[in-house]
Structures are given as C-alpha cells and as structure tokens.
Design an enzyme around this catalytic site. Structure first.
Site, mmCIF file in Angstrom:
data_model
loop_
_atom_site.group_PDB
_atom_site.id
_atom_site.type_symbol
_atom_site.label_atom_id
_atom_site.label_comp_id
_atom_site.label_asym_id
_atom_site.label_seq_id
_atom_site.Cartn_x
_atom_site.Cartn_y
_atom_site.Cartn_z
ATOM 1 N N SER A 69 83.194 52.318 37.630
ATOM 2 C CA SER A 69 84.118 51.729 37.245
ATOM 3 C C SER A 69 85.311 52.580 36.393
ATOM 4 C CB SER A 69 83.484 50.520 36.484
ATOM 5 O OG SER A 69 84.606 49.695 36.018
ATOM 6 N N ASP A 281 91.740 49.265 37.156
ATOM 7 C CA ASP A 281 90.872 50.345 36.704
ATOM 8 C C ASP A 281 90.263 51.116 38.073
ATOM 9 O OD1 ASP A 281 88.847 48.458 37.597
ATOM 10 O OD2 ASP A 281 87.294 48.946 36.223
ATOM 11 N N GLU A 376 87.617 38.556 30.796
ATOM 12 C CA GLU A 376 87.200 39.307 29.622
ATOM 13 C C GLU A 376 88.627 39.786 29.214
ATOM 14 O OE1 GLU A 376 82.872 41.305 29.838
ATOM 15 O OE2 GLU A 376 84.497 42.190 31.311
ATOM 16 N N ALA A 377 88.634 40.063 27.872
ATOM 17 C CA ALA A 377 90.231 40.732 27.484
ATOM 18 C C ALA A 377 90.718 41.940 28.160
ATOM 19 C CB ALA A 377 90.138 40.729 25.900
ATOM 20 N N ASN A 378 89.584 42.565 28.704
ATOM 21 C CA ASN A 378 89.929 43.853 29.475
ATOM 22 C C ASN A 378 90.454 43.810 30.853
ATOM 23 O OD1 ASN A 378 87.493 43.561 31.182
ATOM 24 N ND2 ASN A 378 86.189 44.348 29.623
ATOM 25 N N PRO A 503 75.917 46.607 20.428
ATOM 26 C CA PRO A 503 75.601 47.854 21.339
ATOM 27 C C PRO A 503 76.450 47.932 22.497
ATOM 28 C CG PRO A 503 73.714 46.488 21.226
ATOM 29 C CD PRO A 503 74.786 45.822 20.384
ATOM 30 N N THR A 506 77.219 49.916 28.586
ATOM 31 C CA THR A 506 77.432 50.921 29.246
ATOM 32 C C THR A 506 77.731 52.441 28.963
ATOM 33 O OG1 THR A 506 79.934 50.582 29.196
ATOM 34 C CG2 THR A 506 78.665 49.379 30.863
ATOM 35 N N ARG A 511 80.157 49.204 19.643
ATOM 36 C CA ARG A 511 81.583 48.739 19.650
ATOM 37 C C ARG A 511 81.783 48.168 18.671
ATOM 38 N NH1 ARG A 511 83.126 50.764 24.305
ATOM 39 N NH2 ARG A 511 81.986 50.419 26.299
HETATM 40 P P1 NG1 Z 1 80.204 47.456 27.409
HETATM 41 O O1 NG1 Z 1 80.076 48.848 27.611
HETATM 42 O O2 NG1 Z 1 78.780 46.661 27.087
HETATM 43 O O3 NG1 Z 1 80.887 46.929 26.223
HETATM 44 C C1 NG1 Z 1 82.234 47.114 29.170
HETATM 45 C C2 NG1 Z 1 83.087 45.976 28.628
HETATM 46 C C3 NG1 Z 1 82.502 44.994 29.434
HETATM 47 C C4 NG1 Z 1 82.065 45.007 30.921
HETATM 48 C C5 NG1 Z 1 81.425 46.059 31.015
HETATM 49 C C6 NG1 Z 1 81.238 46.427 32.822
HETATM 50 C C7 NG1 Z 1 84.471 45.732 26.921
HETATM 51 C C8 NG1 Z 1 84.524 45.486 25.474
HETATM 52 N N1 NG1 Z 1 83.113 45.957 27.329
HETATM 53 O O4 NG1 Z 1 80.659 46.882 28.751
HETATM 54 O O5 NG1 Z 1 83.452 43.672 29.070
HETATM 55 O O6 NG1 Z 1 83.315 45.087 31.745
HETATM 56 O O7 NG1 Z 1 81.979 47.353 30.401
HETATM 57 O O8 NG1 Z 1 82.300 47.336 33.185
HETATM 58 O O9 NG1 Z 1 85.427 45.769 27.470
HETATM 59 ZN ZN ZN Z 2 85.662 48.303 37.164
#
Ligand code: NG1
Ligand code: ZN
Length: 548
Positions: A69, A281, A376-378, A503, A506, A511
């Site tokens: 990703s 992404d 998700e906000a991302n 925690p 990925t 965080r």
């Molecule tokens: P982790 O690393 O568990 O925070 C991140 C994103 C998730 C999700 C995953 C999979 C943030 C804060 N966290 O996970 O929302 O998208 O990657 O790609 O953005």
């Molecule tokens: Zn991705």
C-alpha cells in the site's frame, strides 16, 4: 486429501520458498506487511491458505493481493480477499498467522491440521486470483503465491499489475456475475461507464472546473488513470503527475498518506494556486484531495470531507426520489476530525458509528445501514448499498413520478460508479467529481462546508507496542496502567482537546493522535502525549521533544 499427498507442499517450500527468518510475523490490519525480503515463504503459504479457504467456501474464488500500500518501496505485503470481495474473515487471521510462522519441517503437518480443523473439502476445483502492485519485489512474490496455490492443486489466475480495489472487484464479479465482469475492461466499463453516463445528465456549471490534477504516488493508480484518461471525452481533464517515471520513488514524499500525515503537498506535482489535486496512495485504495491557496497555504480535503460530501449528496437524491425511509449512516474511526463528526450528526442529521481502525471494521459496521458510507480520515472508504436499497431505488427509477425517477436514475449511476467491495481511489475520484460537478463547487467551496479542528499524528517507537491495549473503538487506553489518566490530564489543558494512542497494525510503532483549537496546541498536545507513551510504555531511542 490425505496428508501423504501434501508432500509437495513441503518440497516446494524447502526447495523454492524456504523460511529464512525466525522473526514472528502477524496478519494485521491489512494482511502481512514487512520488508519484502522476509516475505517469500509467507506469500507461498498464503497461496496454500487461499486454496483451503476457497474449498471451505465451496470452491468460490479467493484473491491474493501483493502490496504494501502506502509503505515505501523496500516493504511489501500480502492479503487475502474473501469471496464477496471483502477482507479475509477475522477468525482466519489467526490461522494465517500460524501457517506463516511454522518451520518448514512442520509445514506439511500444520497444513494438514488446518485442513482438518476448518473441514475443507480438498477435492473441490478452485481458482485463485492473484494481483500485485508496481514494486520490483512483487513479481517474485506473486510467483510464490501461485506456487502455493498449485501445491494444493488449485488454479492460479494472475492479473499482473492491478490496483488493490480492482482485484477485490474481480473476485466479487467472479463469484457473483450480476456485479460485473472480472477483468480490467469490465471494471472500466462499469465504473468509468457509469461516470460518463451520469455526466451526460449533469452539465458543468457554477465554479466547477473539469480540470483535475492527480498525484499518482508513483504507483499503480496513476498508470490506470492514464489508460482511463484516453477514454474520457472532455468529461474530466486529468493532468497526471508522479506516474513512476523520471526517477520518482513509490510513495516517497508523495501520495495520499504523505499528504495526509505531513499536511504538505507532494513533490512532483505542478504548483498552480487554487488547483484541485487528488492524491492517491501506492496501491490506489486511498485518496485525499488538496489545493494550495494563493498564499501558499495547503488545504487538505481528506477522507472525512469525502465521506460528508458523498453522504450529503446521497441524502439529497434519496429525498428527491422520495426514498427517505432508506436508512443512511456513516462509519468513522477515532481518527475522524471532531469537526466532521459534529457536522455530520448536527447539520446533516446522519447517524455516525465509530469503530476500530481498519476497513474491515468499518465495512462490517456499514452493513447495518441500508446505505452505509464509510471512510477512514486517511481517505480509505466507499459506500455500500443493501439489496433492499438497490431494489427500492431501481423500482422508483422505473415507476416513480418524473422528478423522483430522475433522482433515482442518478442514484443508480452513482451505485454503479461505486466499488462496493473496498475503498477505491479511482471509484472515489469519480464519485467526488460527480458531486462537485452536480453542485457547481470548486475545492475552496467544498472546504467551506465546515472548519476542521487542527490535528497532528505522530509515531512513537517502544520496545513492544502490544503493551498498549485499548477499548471503546480505540479511544481509551486500558494499559499500561496510568497512561490514560495521564492523557486525560494533558487533554484537559486544551480547548477542544482530544487525544488517543494505539499500536499500529502495519508498522512497529505506537500512533499518537491529537487535536485542539489551534495547530500549535495540537502539535504540543501530540508531543506531550508522545512523551507519556515513551515514559509509560517502554520508549526506545530519543525521547520525543516538545515543540519550541
Ligand atoms: P495502522 O498502521 O494500524 O494505523 C494504517 C492506517 C489504517 C489502515 C491501515 C491499512 C491510519 C492511522 N492507519 O493502519 O487506517 O488504512 O494502515 O492500510 O491511517
Ligand atoms: Zn493502500
């Protein structure tokens, strides 16, 4: 299949994809993800597991996606896709973790054990779909996956370089041919076709401009948009950047995650004040928008913005088609900006559910609505429609009064444009462009719907991130002892303050998220909470510093 016929599983493993590391690896938020050179045996074993999973599901097709990703180039990853195009069922994550970590010597016996435990009928025919992103390590890993599939007499079908959401779509279509055709052309036909269709009904007006800049993160999404671009007859004028040429590195200082987390524009994109830019992404399952104003300040339009934009437009069409009884709801995580949640619940009057990070949790919660919008906000998210919603809307599109029919037909196009299996940057891009066009909005007007609370996200490295446990959709930290009390004390000192820690699933980090009424306060709160994590959860390396 009696265990003796599993010899080949061991032989393949030992000779071609041996386990060369004792580092424990876990099926996390998005499958297995780590340095690419630690993954070959894991991917081979996921080939085995995909076949077993398929046979438990009566021979329905399962997908294997090779991608890390938004991570940088040296990483890679693998995840399994279930028959309806959704993420692997959670109870199988532990099985995947077990299979990935046993020694080569125990692989044959463990495979036999799993087959028995899940009661798989190993005589069923099965095809497994395999896709990969653009990383140079991906072809080798895709081959390992295919070998795993063949070791258990499944048939691998390789799609080569595709976006993650495309592979989800193919799997869904293969198992349910009413959804579409399981090919790249089938994907374009459905999603881009619906966009072109809706564009015929919605003339460009107001401040909307058909020029859209795209940051392709030097990954697969930009390459696919380059194909799509040639078929768009002026409905959208795409100007594509970061397509992977000219030495541009995957996700490095560009892409949706970089833009969202650093709150900076990506490198490699031509700077034109006020120009709307979509940033994808690396595997194209996330999208955020931004523009830079004439004072060089960047304004971010993230997943929360996209969710609110889509939810409000769908609500408008539901009202116009008099299908108001269909229950629309929005699903977010704790990372959603507090201002977005307030806007959705108070202004749009749409119910909101907050769940744990990871799209599988969001998707699951969204299923409880007739129409579930989850983001998700991302920038990872989509919209899902229940069968009841689809039937009701189709009926109105055929039998309703003129105005109702029109709105319902737009909704049907909107549904076709949506990849309901998972968050999809390409599909989301067309959805956003449709709404902006329908409302005659430029990016600045879109931004003006509500004011985000300033926020900051940071990472803290600790000895063992699993010492952090959380509850209440990750908004409360239940261990280590004393950490939540400390966070509460820190937050109390800030107007509109909010902070939480969890925690990562990925990365090997904890965080920290903080928001407050000013950017300075959000930054300071994030740094203070980081120090608390460092002190109480076994921080390693330099102690996080407070901003000057
Ligand atoms: P982790 O690393 O568990 O925070 C991140 C994103 C998730 C999700 C995953 C999979 C943030 C804060 N966290 O996970 O929302 O998208 O990657 O790609 O953005
Ligand atoms: Zn991705």
């Amino acid at each position: 299949m009696p265990p003796s016929s599993l010899r080949v599983v061991y032989a393949f493993a030992r000779e071609m994809h041996p386990k060369t590391t004792d580092i424990f690896i876990q099926y996390g938020t998005a499958g297995f993800r780590t340095k690419a050179n630690l993954l070959e045996h894991v991917v081979y074993r996921m080939g085995l597991l995909a076949v077993i999973r398929s046979r438990v599901k009566n021979g329905r097709t399962i997908g294997i996606m090779i991608t890390a990703s938004h991570n940088l180039e040296p990483d890679n990853g693998v995840k399994l896709i279930d028959p309806d195009g959704e993420m692997l069922e959670q109870s199988w994550e532990a099985i995947a973790t077990k299979l990935a970590n046993v020694s080569d010597n125990d692989l044959e016996a463990t495979t036999a054990e799993i087959i028995k435990e899940v009661n798989a009928n190993m005589t069923l025919k099965t095809s497994i779909f395999i896709g990969m992103d653009t990383r140079y390590t991906s072809p080798r890993l895709a081959q390992a996956a295919a070998n795993g599939v063949m070791a258990l007499k499944g048939t691998p079908k390789e799609f080569g370089i595709v976006t993650t959401p495309m592979l989800h779509f193919f799997v869904k279509c293969r198992n349910d041919n009413t959804y579409g055709t399981p090919t790249e052309e089938g994907y374009y036909e459905k999603i881009v076709g619906a966009f072109k269709n809706i564009r015929q009904k919605l003339p460009v007006y107001g401040n909307y401009s058909t020029t859209l800049y795209v940051d392709g993160a030097n990954g697969v999404g930009g390459k696919k948009l380059n194909i799509i671009k040639k078929t768009l007859d002026g409905e959208l004028d795409l100007k594509l950047f970061n397509l992977g040429g000219n030495g541009g590195k995957l996700n490095l200082n560009c892409g949706a995650d970089f833009v969202k987390v650093s709150q900076k524009p990506p490198v490699g994109v031509e700077h034109v004040p006020m120009q709307r830019v979509a940033s994808l992404d690396g595997d194209s399952d996330r999208i955020v928008y931004y523009y830079v104003d004439d004072k060089d300040k960047m304004h971010l339009l993230d997943g929360d913005r996209i969710a609110t934009l889509l939810a409000s437009y769908i609500t408008e069409l539901l009202t116009a088609s008099e299908a108001k009884h269909l229950k629309l709801g929005l699903v977010q995580t704790a990372y959603a900006n507090g201002a977005s949640t307030a806007y959705i619940t108070q202004k749009l009057k749409v119910p909101v559910t907050c769940v744990k990070t990871g799209v599988k949790h969001l998707h699951h919660a969204a299923l409880s609505y007739d129409i579930g919008v989850y983001f998700e906000a991302n920038g990872h998210g989509t919209v899902i429609y229940s069968d009841n919603a689809k039937k009701t809307i189709s009926k109105i599109a055929e039998e309703g009064e003129s105005e109702q029919r029109k709105a319902a037909q737009l909704l049907l196009n909107f549904i076709d444009m949506t990849n309901e299996t998972v968050g999809d940057a390409i599909s989301d891009l067309f959805l956003v462009e449709t709404v902006l066009c329908a409302r005659g909005l430029d990016a600045e007007q879109w931004l003006s719907t509500y004011d985000d609370l300033p926020c900051r996200q940071v990472k803290v490295t600790v000895q063992d991130r699993n010492v952090i446990s959380t509850a209440d959709a990750e908004r409360v930290c239940t261990s280590p002892e004393g950490l939540q009390t400390r966070i509460d004390e820190l937050v109390a000192a800030y107007a509109d303050g909010r902070a939480f820690v969890r925690p990562s699933g990925t990365e090997d980090v904890v965080r920290v998220y903080a928001e407050a009424d000013t950017q300075q306060s959000a930054d300071k709160l994030a740094a203070e909470v980081s120090q608390a994590v460092y002190d109480l959860a076994g921080g390693v390396g330099n102690r996080p510093e407070l901003p000057a």
